[in-house]
Write a protein that holds these residues in place. Structure first.
Motif, short mmCIF file in Angstrom:
data_model
loop_
_atom_site.label_atom_id
_atom_site.label_comp_id
_atom_site.label_asym_id
_atom_site.label_seq_id
_atom_site.Cartn_x
_atom_site.Cartn_y
_atom_site.Cartn_z
N ALA A 48 -7.18 30.68 4.78
CA ALA A 48 -5.85 31.64 4.97
C ALA A 48 -5.23 29.95 4.68
O ALA A 48 -4.18 29.23 4.36
N LEU A 49 -5.93 28.67 5.58
CA LEU A 49 -5.59 27.18 6.18
C LEU A 49 -5.82 26.50 4.26
O LEU A 49 -5.85 25.38 5.09
N ASN A 50 -6.56 27.16 3.79
CA ASN A 50 -7.24 26.23 2.80
C ASN A 50 -8.16 24.88 3.93
O ASN A 50 -8.18 23.68 3.04
N ILE A 51 -8.47 25.56 4.60
CA ILE A 51 -9.40 23.62 5.41
C ILE A 51 -11.08 24.02 5.00
O ILE A 51 -11.97 25.65 4.71
N ASP A 52 -11.68 23.51 3.97
CA ASP A 52 -12.90 23.70 4.05
C ASP A 52 -14.01 22.96 4.38
O ASP A 52 -13.82 22.59 5.69
N ARG A 53 -14.65 24.00 4.36
CA ARG A 53 -16.58 23.71 4.78
C ARG A 53 -16.22 22.73 4.61
O ARG A 53 -17.53 22.40 5.55
N SER A 54 -16.69 21.86 4.26
CA SER A 54 -17.14 20.05 4.23
C SER A 54 -16.64 19.82 5.61
O SER A 54 -16.77 18.28 5.78
N SER A 55 -15.45 20.01 5.98
CA SER A 55 -14.24 19.54 7.02
C SER A 55 -15.80 18.97 8.07
O SER A 55 -15.49 18.76 9.40
N TYR A 56 -16.47 19.91 8.50
CA TYR A 56 -17.19 20.75 9.64
C TYR A 56 -19.02 19.30 9.62
O TYR A 56 -19.63 19.39 10.38
N ASN A 57 -18.14 19.23 8.47
CA ASN A 57 -19.52 17.90 8.18
C ASN A 57 -19.01 16.22 8.84
O ASN A 57 -19.91 15.58 8.85
#
Length: 296
Positions: A48-57
């Motif tokens: 919903a906040l457009n936080i990409d999964r790559s942020s957790y890399n």
């Protein structure tokens, strides 16, 4: 009204369970038999906040993403909202932070632990076709670092566990928690801290006017015309107070209050930072240091 925190391994089915829960809550709140307060149900998630999964890399990007999520959560918290947090929430510290924020807003809380085996999570993650999957390395890293919730700690309680084998969430228990559960009042650690205004330091410096009114004045009873409404009657010592002596007291007074401004906090309770109030505080400060006596 309430905060529902979902937690579980990445790709364990949290979004599916959050959708299930929202559907149940919406139906109950619109049912003709419901007679409680008018409420809305909001789901907040990385998507919903457009936080990409790559942020957790990357650890720095992850902290930024968590900060963005927490800010959005605080904006949506309200007495008329059941807020569902569909996110990893895999760190105890983050869940505690959410709990503290909920207490500050006087919301009911509960935690939903979505359980799936690491093998299932890896399989479901690899089968995603929406481009929102985790890399294999990130997924394994998040699973290894996951901190399970516990019903023994207050920030995870009440805790509802939903295994992958269950067809639905325990709506009856969750409904009772969000509509009838105890609302814990804020404590010292969770209360919003009163902030000093941006011009507080400038206001402190204005006590120079008071110094000019007091310095060099013969002892005895004196009325200080500081403003139209602030005209305190004080008793000055027999000797005249020197300007250098008063300047020293001013520096001490400003230093004490400047520390509060630097820390971003002020004394407990309501504080009036108007020029008149600060001047009155300085008069009291002079009295406490036995330089003057305020006539009651």
């Amino acid at each position: 009204m309430a905060l529902v925190t979902f937690t579980g391994y990445p790709s364990s089915g949290k979004t599916h369970r959050a959708i299930q829960l929202k559907g149940h809550l919406d139906r109950r709140l619109t049912d003709p038999s419901y007679s409680g307060p008018k409420l809305k149900v909001i789901v907040l998630s990385d998507d919903a906040l457009n936080i990409d999964r790559s942020s957790y890399n990357d650890s720095l990007l992850e902290r930024t993403a968590r900060g963005a999520l927490f800010d959005a959560i605080q904006r949506q918290m309200g007495r008329d909202t059941i807020l569902i947090i569909d996110a990893l929430n895999y760190i105890k510290g983050l869940r505690y932070q959410l709990y503290c924020a909920a207490r500050e807003f006087k919301l009911r809380v509960c935690t939903v632990y979505v359980v799936a085996t690491p093998g299932l999570c890896r399989r479901w993650n690899s089968e995603r076709s929406d481009g929102r999957g985790y890399t294999t390395e990130t997924l394994d890293n998040l699973i290894a670092r996951y901190e399970e919730p516990s019903s023994m700690v207050r920030w995870d309680s009440p805790l509802f566990t939903v295994p992958w084998s269950e067809s639905d969430v325990p709506i009856e228990l969750i409904w009772k928690a969000v509509t009838e559960g105890n609302v814990k009042p804020p404590n010292v650690g969770t209360q919003a801290v009163l902030k000093a205004p941006s011009d507080a330091l400038h206001t402190l410096e204005q006590v120079s006017t008071l110094l000019q009114a007091v310095s060099g004045v013969p002892g005895g009873h004196v009325t200080l015309n500081l403003s139209e409404t602030l005209k305190p009657r004080v008793t000055l010592p027999e000797r005249s107070l020197t300007l250098s002596e008063l300047q020293r007291m001013k520096r001490q007074f400003v230093t004490v209050h400047k520390k509060a401004i630097t820390l971003g906090t002020v004394e407990k309770g309501t504080v009036d930072w108007s020029e008149e109030s600060v001047a009155h505080k300085f008069i009291e400060y002079l009295e406490n240091n036995k330089l003057i006596i305020i006539n009651k």
